[in-house]
Design an enzyme around this catalytic site. Structure first.
Site, short mmCIF file in Angstrom:
data_model
loop_
_atom_site.label_atom_id
_atom_site.label_comp_id
_atom_site.label_asym_id
_atom_site.label_seq_id
_atom_site.Cartn_x
_atom_site.Cartn_y
_atom_site.Cartn_z
N GLY A 74 0.78 -1.23 0.00
CA GLY A 74 0.00 0.00 0.00
C GLY A 74 0.81 1.28 0.00
O GLY A 74 0.25 2.37 -0.08
N HIS A 101 16.84 10.59 -12.88
CA HIS A 101 15.99 9.43 -12.64
C HIS A 101 15.34 9.50 -11.26
O HIS A 101 15.90 10.06 -10.32
CB HIS A 101 16.80 8.15 -12.78
CG HIS A 101 17.09 7.78 -14.21
ND1 HIS A 101 18.11 6.93 -14.58
CD2 HIS A 101 16.48 8.16 -15.37
CE1 HIS A 101 18.11 6.80 -15.89
NE2 HIS A 101 17.13 7.54 -16.39
N ASP A 103 14.96 7.49 -8.84
CA ASP A 103 15.68 6.96 -7.68
C ASP A 103 16.82 7.87 -7.24
O ASP A 103 17.57 7.53 -6.32
CB ASP A 103 16.18 5.53 -7.94
CG ASP A 103 17.10 5.43 -9.14
OD1 ASP A 103 17.01 6.29 -10.04
OD2 ASP A 103 17.90 4.48 -9.21
N HIS A 104 16.92 9.05 -7.89
CA HIS A 104 17.95 10.02 -7.50
C HIS A 104 17.37 11.41 -7.20
O HIS A 104 18.04 12.21 -6.55
CB HIS A 104 19.01 10.14 -8.59
CG HIS A 104 19.86 8.91 -8.72
ND1 HIS A 104 21.12 8.81 -8.19
CD2 HIS A 104 19.61 7.72 -9.30
CE1 HIS A 104 21.62 7.60 -8.45
NE2 HIS A 104 20.71 6.93 -9.12
N HIS A 169 24.88 7.13 -19.57
CA HIS A 169 23.78 6.50 -18.85
C HIS A 169 22.60 6.46 -19.81
O HIS A 169 22.79 6.62 -21.02
CB HIS A 169 23.49 7.29 -17.56
CG HIS A 169 22.62 6.57 -16.58
ND1 HIS A 169 22.72 5.23 -16.31
CD2 HIS A 169 21.59 7.03 -15.79
CE1 HIS A 169 21.82 4.89 -15.41
NE2 HIS A 169 21.11 5.96 -15.08
N ASP A 222 29.01 2.88 -8.84
CA ASP A 222 27.71 2.27 -9.09
C ASP A 222 27.89 0.76 -9.27
O ASP A 222 28.58 0.33 -10.19
CB ASP A 222 27.10 2.91 -10.34
CG ASP A 222 25.85 2.22 -10.84
OD1 ASP A 222 25.22 1.48 -10.06
OD2 ASP A 222 25.50 2.42 -12.02
N HIS A 391 17.46 -4.18 -25.18
CA HIS A 391 17.62 -3.30 -24.02
C HIS A 391 19.05 -3.39 -23.51
O HIS A 391 19.64 -4.47 -23.44
CB HIS A 391 16.67 -3.70 -22.88
CG HIS A 391 16.92 -2.92 -21.62
ND1 HIS A 391 16.64 -1.57 -21.50
CD2 HIS A 391 17.45 -3.28 -20.42
CE1 HIS A 391 16.96 -1.15 -20.30
NE2 HIS A 391 17.46 -2.16 -19.62
N SER A 393 21.28 -2.00 -20.20
CA SER A 393 21.18 -1.37 -18.89
C SER A 393 22.04 -0.12 -18.83
O SER A 393 23.07 0.00 -19.50
CB SER A 393 21.62 -2.35 -17.80
OG SER A 393 21.67 -1.70 -16.54
N GLY A 394 21.62 0.81 -18.01
CA GLY A 394 22.40 2.03 -17.81
C GLY A 394 23.46 1.89 -16.74
O GLY A 394 24.11 2.87 -16.38
N HIS A 395 23.66 0.67 -16.24
CA HIS A 395 24.62 0.43 -15.17
C HIS A 395 25.71 -0.52 -15.66
O HIS A 395 25.41 -1.57 -16.24
CB HIS A 395 23.92 -0.16 -13.95
CG HIS A 395 22.74 0.65 -13.49
ND1 HIS A 395 22.84 1.70 -12.62
CD2 HIS A 395 21.42 0.56 -13.82
CE1 HIS A 395 21.65 2.22 -12.41
NE2 HIS A 395 20.77 1.55 -13.13
#
Length: 583
Positions: A74, A101, A103-104, A169, A222, A391, A393-395
């Site tokens: 929830g 992003h 998450d930042h 990135h 990272d 795809h 990844s950016g990492h």
């Protein structure tokens, strides 16, 4: 693909080649110790936030959200705990945001007043994304910005200065920075990957080579993909594979990716134009982000390329691409509503080609699988990154991290932005390139590392980092006891017992009403209902009659005794809610 400029440091810019600070910042002190504290991003994916502290000066890095987990039902978001910073908000000299992003940056509206509305150092597109987000919070103070570019250097305070550089990135102009401190130069890379060409050769590595001349004390790396072998997949390969799917599709193309992967979105729009398809953005965040990227020049679309989802039916299927959010199976996202037949304007056709150009966020595996199953029942062609290279990844993966450490040559390394086992994998890479084991240090959220010229020491001090949860309009008002109740309700259900009592002596005046939700079907369990009522009468008859019974005591007694009865009968522990009506 939108590439980071090869030249990231301006000629006039230079960092101290030796220990200490350059450009007039404070001189290095023999015993100077800078505190580094992660408030999130360790032991988890998301909630990225940390700070550097020296004397009465603090610099914060990122303020991101973490999406809810199975253990937080929830909840909308989980944000960093700033309890340590709030009494010291006058000491906060700046907030560095590495890229745009969620998450930042997404926790900023919930924290800006708590941390004193510090000056924000970020690139133009991050600024635009934040301003768009703050338009939904009109009562908050207006954020203050210092827009930066790769190569810029700013003196943040007497003891801190930062020099910024671009990293590759999945969003334009992602940045890392070198923070000049009294203890030495600290290199923080934000989220990054190493880009490769079609032949597998690393490109734009000069950004890391230049850092080798800066005598980096500690590198903050990272580590999201540190446990995966190999190196990042070239975006050129991703673009090539996507183009093959577009060329081979005779119907509509419905392509889903993260709305924040603006580098990928820009390439997809180019492909659509190349093959004569109109692009219909689907989902609010996709529309907003494309508009922001267009305004800043990161997406350059021809006139007439974009159409609305309401206009899709006006064009032949082979001339349409729907660019949608919702690839993670979010319940209210655009793609999920399409899959459930609840979208107002778009419904799947057998001839559609659905492409998932994104990875699965940890924890979303089940919801994504259910979404793909629902779509596959309605269309003939569905593709994801496990089937094709659609795809990247950016990492950075293990080989990327190894390359960066070899080029930068830091004395110490602290892995960031990942679960513990991924952080551990990053330290093993550091050992592989020759860094002493004691120099690659894993921190938990809230641990304090002292960075000095002499070395790096993890103290026994612990800063508060417990979850602060956003639930609707509430921030931090959902505590662990509430989550425990939600988990209990979702797992075992609830039983409500409504008893009408004589106010004077506590005797039952009528047969108790029993309501069950998520526990048993009452009509088929009459014997259990009789047992509950019998137990309840037995409990109430044992209560002394000489005085008015305490309602809280009676409720507690019912809760414990009926709960034990239900467990003995069913081996389940539903939540028992007694309701007493005194007459």
């Amino acid at each position: 693909m939108i590439r980071a400029p090869k030249r990231i440091f301006k000629k006039r810019t230079s960092l101290a080649p030796k220990r200490g600070l350059a450009h007039g910042t404070a001189n290095s002190k023999k015993d100077a110790a800078v505190r580094f504290v992660p408030l999130g991003g360790m032991e988890e994916i998301g909630r990225n936030c940390a700070f550097f502290e020296y004397e009465n000066e603090i610099v914060i890095v990122d303020v991101g959200i973490q999406f809810p987990e199975q253990e937080t039902p929830g909840i909308d978001y989980i944000i960093p705990n700033t309890a340590y910073l709030e009494p010291k908000k006058k000491n906060i000299r700046g907030l560095i945001l590495t890229h745009g992003h969620y998450d930042h940056i997404h926790a900023l509206p919930y924290l800006i007043e708590k941390i004193g509305n510090p000056l924000i150092y970020c690139v133009e597109i991050t600024k635009a994304l934040i301003e768009k987000r703050f338009s939904e919070f009109p009562s908050l103070p207006k954020p203050r910005f210092q827009v930066i570019k790769g190569g810029d250097r700013f003196k943040i305070s007497e003891n801190f200065a930062a020099e910024f550089f671009y990293v590759d990135h999945t969003i334009p102009d992602a940045t890392g920075f070198v923070l000049e401190t009294p203890a030495g130069n600290m290199a923080h890379f934000g989220d990054f990957r190493v880009e490769y060409d079609l032949k597998g050769n690393a490109t734009n590595t000069d950004v890391f080579s230049r850092l080798a001349d800066k005598n980096i004390h500690t590198a903050f790396i990272d580590s999201t993909n540190a446990d995966f072998e190999g190196h990042s997949l070239s975006e050129e390969i991703v673009t090539s594979e996507l183009e093959k799917l577009i060329m081979g599709s005779e119907g509509r193309i419905i392509l889903t990716t993260f709305a924040s992967l603006l580098t990928r979105v820009a390439e997809i729009i180019k492909l659509a134009e190349k093959h004569g398809r109109k692009v219909a953005p689907n989902g609010r965040s996709m529309k907003d982000n494309i508009q922001i990227a267009q305004r800043l020049g990161h997406i350059k679309a021809k006139k007439g390329t974009f159409i609305t989802v309401e206009e899709v039916h006006k064009y032949p299927d082979n001339k349409v691409m729907i660019l949608s959010t919702g690839g993670q199976g979010e319940p209210n996202a655009a793609l999920t509503r399409m899959a459930n037949g609840q979208h107002r304007h778009i419904h799947f056709k057998k001839t559609d080609t659905v492409i998932f150009s994104s990875s699965v966020v940890p924890g979303n595996e089940r919801s994504v699988q259910l979404l793909q199953d629902a779509i596959s029942r309605q269309v003939d062609e569905t593709y994801n990154s496990k089937l094709l290279d659609i795809h990247s990844s950016g990492h950075g993966l293990a080989d990327d991290i190894e390359l960066v450490l070899k080029l930068v040559k830091p004395r110490f390394m602290i892995p960031i932005h990942a679960y513990y086992f991924k952080l551990k994998a990053a330290t093993k890479i550091a050992h592989k390139v020759g860094m002493p084991k004691e120099n690659a240090v894993i921190l938990d959220n809230g641990q304090v590392a002292l960075l000095s010229e002499e070395g790096l020491v993890v103290t026994k001090e612990k800063v508060p980092t417990s979850y602060v949860m956003v639930d609707g309009l509430g921030v931090g008002d959902v505590e662990e006891v509430v989550l425990r109740d939600r988990r209990l309700l979702s797992e075992e259900g609830m039983v409500v017992i409504i008893a009408t009592l004589n106010r004077e002596n506590g005797t039952l005046l009528k047969t108790p009403d029993i309501i069950s939700r998520g526990f048993i079907y009452l009509k088929e369990n009459k014997r259990l209902l009789d047992d509950i009522r019998m137990k309840l009468r037995s409990l109430l008859t044992r209560i002394p009659r000489h005085s008015h019974p305490d309602p809280d005591y009676v409720k507690s007694l019912i809760r414990d005794q009926i709960g034990q009865l239900l467990y003995n009968k069913t081996k389940r522990r539903p939540m028992v809610l007694p309701v007493l009506i005194e007459i």
